[in-house]
Design a protein around this motif. Sequence first.
Motif, PDB file in Angstrom:
ATOM      1  N   GLU A 111       0.848  -1.191   0.000  1.00 45.69           N
ATOM      2  CA  GLU A 111       0.000   0.000   0.000  1.00 45.69           C
ATOM      3  C   GLU A 111       0.885   1.242   0.000  1.00 45.69           C
ATOM      4  N   CYS A 113       1.118   5.618   0.354  1.00 47.80           N
ATOM      5  CA  CYS A 113       0.529   6.767   1.032  1.00 47.80           C
ATOM      6  C   CYS A 113      -0.331   7.561   0.055  1.00 47.80           C
ATOM      7  N   ASP A 114      -1.556   7.878   0.452  1.00 47.98           N
ATOM      8  CA  ASP A 114      -2.445   8.634  -0.420  1.00 47.98           C
ATOM      9  C   ASP A 114      -2.159  10.135  -0.397  1.00 47.98           C
ATOM     10  N   LYS A 115      -1.125  10.544   0.376  1.00 50.51           N
ATOM     11  CA  LYS A 115      -0.750  11.958   0.423  1.00 50.51           C
ATOM     12  C   LYS A 115       0.545  12.246  -0.332  1.00 50.51           C
ATOM     13  N   CYS A 116       1.539  11.334  -0.198  1.00 51.61           N
ATOM     14  CA  CYS A 116       2.824  11.588  -0.862  1.00 51.61           C
ATOM     15  C   CYS A 116       3.263  10.439  -1.764  1.00 51.61           C
ATOM     16  N   GLU A 117       2.491   9.335  -1.800  1.00 55.72           N
ATOM     17  CA  GLU A 117       2.729   8.181  -2.665  1.00 55.72           C
ATOM     18  C   GLU A 117       3.963   7.361  -2.286  1.00 55.72           C
ATOM     19  N   CYS A 133       3.300   6.195   6.958  1.00 55.96           N
ATOM     20  CA  CYS A 133       4.075   6.524   5.769  1.00 55.96           C
ATOM     21  C   CYS A 133       5.571   6.420   6.078  1.00 55.96           C
ATOM     22  N   CYS A 139       6.202  13.358   6.096  1.00 56.81           N
ATOM     23  CA  CYS A 139       4.784  13.018   5.927  1.00 56.81           C
ATOM     24  C   CYS A 139       4.340  12.202   7.134  1.00 56.81           C
ATOM     25  N   ASN A 141       1.288  10.871   7.626  1.00 55.66           N
ATOM     26  CA  ASN A 141       0.062  10.134   7.336  1.00 55.66           C
ATOM     27  C   ASN A 141       0.088   8.756   7.997  1.00 55.66           C
ATOM     28  N   LYS A 143      -2.778   5.313   9.342  1.00 53.14           N
ATOM     29  CA  LYS A 143      -4.138   4.751   9.294  1.00 53.14           C
ATOM     30  C   LYS A 143      -4.133   3.387   9.978  1.00 53.14           C
TER      31      LYS A 143
END
Length: 231
Positions: A111, A113-117, A133, A139, A141, A143
């Motif tokens: 998976e 990170c949906d913020k910095c990839e 992340c 970052c 992030n 979850k």
Amino acid sequence: MNIGFTAKMEEQLDDIADGELEWEPMLKEFYRPFDESIEKTMKEAERVPRESLEEETGESCELCGNPMVIKSGRYGRFMACKGYPECKNTKPVESPEEKAIRELVSEDVDEFCDKCERPMAVKTGRNGRFLACTGYPECKNAKPLPVGVACPDCGNDLVERKQKGKNGRTFYSCSNYPECKFAANPLPQPCPDCGKLLVTRGRGRRNARCLDEACGFTGATPQAEVEEAVA
């Protein structure tokens, strides 16, 4: 521990609450000998090096590579990096049951990170495991950790969470909370039919069921049957 002392203290506190005993004389009766014992101990007791109170864990710190040891603090036992204060990594001490549950959920994640990839990785904090992340601290992030099984009520991912408090238990819930309120307690042994995650939504292991809908196992686990036979 002194059970007699505790019982007497509780009786005296009840008498104070009922107005039958004055609290100041009662407190002085307890505190004076207690204070003298503390003072004597501080002068005469053998000093124990702090390092001798640490327990080896056989684990290495994932941040710096130093050994992780078990220490005791104001909130109980915890794991800490031996490289402190240079490295301040800490994590909770797992019970055998919690360790068995953790081993049932893979830490291999694919998976980003949906913020910095950047890639996401499994980390362990005060409230259990989570996804973070790898770009931290740039970052931050994070979850909940997916358990790799779909929610039986709505089809979204189930995630691993931990109840609040120092003795909070691990549980699984839907990532779509609060829209979906599915929650289940994980059992430390896998499903006897397919080897996947086993949970219970009621009391005891006789209410166990497999989280894989295709498997469909429900009922008592082999461990529960053995425990009943012994009883």
